[in-house]
Design an enzyme around this catalytic site. Structure first.
Site, PDB file in Angstrom:
ATOM      1  N   ASP A   6       0.981  -1.231   0.047  1.00  0.00           N
ATOM      2  CA  ASP A   6      -0.038   0.031  -0.051  1.00  0.00           C
ATOM      3  C   ASP A   6       0.903   1.333   0.031  1.00  0.00           C
ATOM      4  OD1 ASP A   6      -2.667  -1.412   0.231  1.00  0.00           O
ATOM      5  OD2 ASP A   6      -1.608  -1.925   2.186  1.00  0.00           O
ATOM      6  N   ASP A  17      -1.449  -2.759  -4.158  1.00  0.00           N
ATOM      7  CA  ASP A  17      -2.715  -2.856  -3.463  1.00  0.00           C
ATOM      8  C   ASP A  17      -3.506  -1.617  -3.289  1.00  0.00           C
ATOM      9  OD1 ASP A  17      -4.531  -4.885  -2.264  1.00  0.00           O
ATOM     10  OD2 ASP A  17      -4.256  -3.733  -0.601  1.00  0.00           O
ATOM     11  N   ASP A  55      -5.573   2.605   2.506  1.00  0.00           N
ATOM     12  CA  ASP A  55      -6.313   1.681   3.226  1.00  0.00           C
ATOM     13  C   ASP A  55      -6.543   2.336   4.678  1.00  0.00           C
ATOM     14  OD1 ASP A  55      -6.841  -0.065   1.238  1.00  0.00           O
ATOM     15  OD2 ASP A  55      -5.568  -1.857   2.018  1.00  0.00           O
ATOM     16  N   ARG A 110     -13.161   0.966  -5.310  1.00  0.00           N
ATOM     17  CA  ARG A 110     -12.848   1.588  -4.005  1.00  0.00           C
ATOM     18  C   ARG A 110     -12.412   3.019  -4.243  1.00  0.00           C
ATOM     19  NH1 ARG A 110      -9.445  -3.508  -0.878  1.00  0.00           N
ATOM     20  NH2 ARG A 110     -11.095  -4.830  -1.348  1.00  0.00           N
TER      21      ARG A 110
END
Length: 689
Positions: A172, A194, A198, A245
Site C-alpha cells: 500500500d 494494493d 487503506d 474503491r
C-alpha cells in the site's frame, strides 16, 4: 549537428507515443530566486522548531480537526524539530522515532525491499519538499494507537508487480490499522500493488484532501471491521483511472465526501467498476462531487444510508443510488462547498503536490539560510570582474549555496563555461531587458582551435556552456554570430549559442540566437538525467536548432524561424536524440513563427547519433500557436530512420500551421495528453530560482 543522412541500422519499432504518468504542476508566472531543495547537506540535520515555516504549523480540517480520544485536532510534528531527509535510512530513523518531527523529504527515495512500509510513530509530519519528495516502491504504515500524523505533498508510487488483485504483493501507499487523527493532503498516489489508501480496523478522525489518486485497482478502502465507529472526511480529491474503491466505505459511522472528481477516461487500460460505495452500516453524505465516465458511480448496500446533494454526473452509466438518513457534517465541523461544475478544473490545477509546501527557509541552527552570493560583472570596471568567465572562475568548487553572477548591460564577446564542479550558479543580466546584456562569440564546429589541436566540434562551439547541475541563465541574450556566408569553405557549420550538459537547468527570460544548432540540450552522460526548463524566452534558428538528448520543456516562449545564409527558407525546429526510457522535447503554450516562406519548416526530425538504434527521439508540441511556416507534414526522417518509429505528436495547436490528425500528423488523445504535461517532463522537479 550534421545534416548528413546515413544508412539506418535495424531497429525495433516503437509503437507507443509516450510512457509516463501524470502529475500536476503549479507554474508561477514569475519564478523567484531561491531553491526548493532544502538547505541541508546530504545527511539530515534538525533545526529549531521556532524557525519552522508557515506550512509546518498548518492543521487539518474535517474530521481530523475534531477533538477526541485525547487528541486536540491533527497538527503532526509541529512541536518538534524539522529535519530534511534524502535517504531511506534517514526517513525511517525519524518517522519511527518516539519524539515529534517535521520530516521534509527532499529527494526520490527507493524502498528496499520493494513493498516496504515504514512504521510511522505518533506526532509526525512527513512532507515533500516542493514536488521533489517521492517514495518509490513502498509506503507508510500507521498501526494501532498511532495518532497525530500528517502525510503531505509527497508522490508515492510504483510498487505494482504486474497483476491486479495480487495477494502476494499487498503493498500500500498508506495503510492505517487502528490509527486516529491523520491528515493525508496534497499527495500524488499511484500505481501501487494494493491500496493507495487503506483505512482499516477502526481507524478514525481522518481527513483526506487535495490528493491525486490514479492508475490503480483497489484504490481507497475504509472499514473492514464489524464496529461502526470510524469518522472520515474526503474532499477535493481527483480519482483518475482507478478501477474500484473510490472509496469503498464499510461500516463507517460518518463518511463525508464532497467536491471530489472521479474520472474514467475511455480507451485506456483501466475501466472503473464502481465509484463511491456505502457498505454495511455506513452513513455517507456525498456533496457537490463530479463523476465523469464512470460505471456505477454511486452504489449502496440495503443496510447503508447515503444522502446525495448537488453532484454532477457526465457520461456515467449503471447504478446511481441514494437513500436513508445520514448526518449533518456541520454538527462536527465547518466547511465550504465549491460548485460541482467547477470541480474538474479546480482539481486538475490544484490536486497533488505543491511547490509552495515543504520548502525550508532556515538552517539547522535556526538562523536564516545563507543568502545567495552575488558577483558583479561590468565591462567598464565598475563591477568586481570585467568578464563573465572571470566571475565563474571565482565561484568555489563544490559550492552548495547559490551564486548569482550579475552582469551589467553591455556586449561581452567571450566564451563562458560553467564547469560541472560548480553547481548552483545563476548568470543573470542586471538590465531592464533581456536585450541589454549580450554574451556573444562566433565559433563553429569546423573552426580550428587556436592551439592547433583540431576543430571545436559542435558542443565545443558553444558561446555559453552550462555543465553544472541546478544552474540558471536569466534576463540576457546569448548569441553565436558565426558567419556561414563568409565561411562556405569551412566543413562544419554547426554553431551553438547555448549548451547545457547537466540536470535541473532553468533558462528564464533569455534570447538564444543562432542559425544551425542554436540550442544544444544534453546530459552529462548518456545514462544521466538532464532536465531543462525554458520559459518566457526566445530561441531563433533554422536547422535542428533545438536539439539533443536532454528532457526539455519549452514553455510560454517564442521560437523564431530564420532564413538560411543564402536567403532560402527551409529547416527543422527540433532534433531530439532521446534515450528510449526518457522524455524528450516538450513545446508547450508557445509560438512558432518567423519571416520565412509558408510551409518551409518541419517541427522536427529524429536524430539517431551515429546510427544509434537504442534512442527513441521524442518531440511533443501542444497548446501552441503555429504560423503558416510550418509544413502540413511537420515531421521528417533523419539518417535513414523513420520518424514514425519514434515519438512525435501534437495536441490542440492553433494557427495557420496547425492541422488535424492524419497518418502524417499524429495528435494525442485527451488521455495521452494528460500524461504529457509539464510536470510529467520535469519528473518531480519544480524549477526554482
Amino acid at each position: 549537428m550534421s545534416e548528413n543522412h546515413g544508412k539506418a541500422r535495424h531497429r525495433r519499432r516503437s509503437t507507443a507515443l509516450v510512457a509516463g504518468v501524470p502529475l500536476t504542476l503549479v507554474a508561477a508566472g514569475t519564478l523567484a530566486y531561491g531553491t526548493v531543495f532544502g538547505v541541508f547537506g546530504e545527511d539530515a540535520r534538525p533545526r529549531a522548531a521556532a524557525a519552522a515555516p508557515a506550512w509546518a504549523a498548518e492543521t487539518a480540517d474535517g474530521f481530523a480537526s475534531v477533538n477526541a480520544l485525547g487528541q486536540n485536532g491533527t497538527y503532526g510534528g509541529r512541536d518538534g524539530k524539522t529535519v530534511t531527509v534524502r535517504t531511506l535510512a534517514d526517513l525511517e530513523k525519524y518517522a519511527t522515532a518516539a519524539e515529534p518531527y517535521v520530516i521534509v523529504v527532499a529527494a526520490t527515495i527507493d524502498m528496499n525491499p520493494v513493498g516496504k512500509e515504514i512504521k510511522v510513530a505518533s506526532d509526525k509530519t512527513i512532507v515533500g519538499s516542493g514536488t521533489s519528495g517521492q517514495i518509490v516502491g513502498g509506503g507508510f504504515f500507521l498501526g494501532s494507537g498511532v495518532h497525530n500524523v500528517i502525510i503531505r505533498n509527497l508522490t508515492i508510487r510504483d510498487s505494482y508487480q504486474g497483476t491486479w488483485n495480487d495477494k502476494d504483493h499487498d503493498f500500500d501507499a498508506i495503510q492505517m490499522d487502528g490509527a486516529h487523527h491523520v491528515w493525508i493532503d496534497h499527495n500524488d498516489l499511484r500505481h501501487m500493488a494494493d491500496g493507495l489508501i487503506d483505512s482499516r480496523k477502526d481507524t478514525t478522525y481522518v481527513t483526506v484532501s487535495w490528493n491525486k489518486l490514479s492508475q490503480n485497482n483497489k484504490t481507497f478502502g475504509i472499514g473492514w471491521t464489524t464496529n461502526t465507529t470510524a469518522d472520515l472526511t474526503i474532499h477535493h480529491n481527483w480519482f483518475r483511472e482507478t478501477e474500484q474503491r473510490n472509496p469503498s466505505t464499510d461500516n463507517v459511522a460518518h463518511a463525508h465526501l464532497y467536491n471530489n472528481f472521479l474520472e474514467d477516461v475511455s480507451g485506456t487500460d483501466i475501466t472503473s467498476s464502481y465509484g463511491n460505495y456505502a457498505r454495511g452500516n455506513t452513513k455517507m453524505v456525498l456533496e457537490n462531487s463530479y463523476f465523469q465516465g464512470l460505471k456505477n458511480p454511486v452504489t449502496k448496500d440495503a443496510t447503508a444510508a447515503l444522502v446525495q446533494r448537488g453532484n454532477v454526473f457526465s457520461g456515467t452509466s449503471g447504478r446511481n443510488e441514494s437513500g436513508g438518513t445520514a448526518f449533518d457534517p456541520k454538527t462536527y465541523y465547518s466547511y465550504t462547498l465549491d460548485k460541482a461544475a467547477d470541480v474538474p478544473a479546480l482539481l486538475k490545477s490544484g490536486a497533488g503536490p505543491r511547490s509552495s509546501l515543504g520548502t525550508t527557509a532556515t538552517t539547522d541552527t535556526g538562523t536564516k539560510a545563507a543568502a545567495a552570493t552575488t558577483l558583479t560583472v561590468a565591462k567598464d570596471g565598475s563591477g568586481q570582474y570585467t568578464t563573465v568567465q572571470k566571475a565563474v572562475d571565482a565561484v568555489p568548487v563544490g559550492n552548495t549555496a547559490r551564486v548569482v553572477i550579475s552582469v551589467a548591460p553591455g556586449t561581452y564577446r567571450e566564451v563562458v563555461k560553467i564547469p560541472s564542479n560548480k553547481p548552483h550558479v545563476t548568470v543573470q543580466g542586471s538590465g531592464g531587458s533581456r536585450k541589454d546584456t549580450t554574451i556573444v562569440y562566433g565559433n563553429a564546429a569546423g573552426t580550428q582551435k587556436p592551439d592547433g589541436s583540431g576543430t571545436y566540434g559542435t558542443p565545443g562551439s558553444a558561446t555559453v556552456s552550462v555543465q553544472s547541475d541546478d544552474s540558471q541563465v536569466r534576463n540576457l541574450t546569448v548569441t553565436n554570430d558565426f558567419d556561414e556566408a563568409a565561411n562556405q569553405s569551412l566543413s562544419g557549420h554547426q554553431a551553438v549559442a547555448l549548451l547545457t550538459q547537466a540536470d535541473r537547468i532553468v533558462l528564464d527570460g533569455v534570447i538564444v540566437n543562432g542559425d544551425q544548432d542554436t540550442l544544444e540540450l544534453e546530459t552529462a552522460a548518456k545514462d544521466k538525467p538532464g532536465r531543462v526548463y525554458i520559459a518566457n524566452s526566445y530561441v531563433t534558428g533554422n536547422v535542428d536548432f533545438i536539439f539533443g538528448r536532454a528532457t526539455v520543456v519549452v514553455d510560454k516562449s517564442v521560437i523564431t524561424l530564420k532564413k538560411r545564409w543564402n536567403g532560402t527558407s527551409a529547416g527543422y525546429v527540433t532534433a531530439p536524440s532521446t534515450p528510449g526510457n526518457r522524455k524528450g522535447i516538450l513545446i508547450n503554450r508557445s509560438t512558432v513563427n518567423g519571416d520565412v516562406s509558408a510551409g518551409s519548416f518541419f517541427l522536427g526530425r529524429n536524430w539517431h547519433p551515429g546510427g544509434d538504434t537504442t534512442v527513441d527521439p521524442q518531440t511533443t508540441v501542444r497548446n501552441s500557436t503555429l504560423s503558416a511556416a510550418v509544413k502540413s507534414t511537420p515531421w521528417s526522417d533523419m539518417g535513414g530512420f523513420s520518424w514514425k518509429d519514434d515519438r512525435f505528436a501534437e495536441y490542440r495547436n492553433t494557427g495557420a500551421g496547425s492541422g488535424s490528425a492524419n497518418a502524417d500528423r499524429p495528435q494525442l488523445t485527451d488521455a495521452q495528453a494528460a500524461d504529457q504535461e509539464v510536470a510529467d517532463w520535469l519528473g518531480g522537479w519544480t524549477p526554482g530560482a
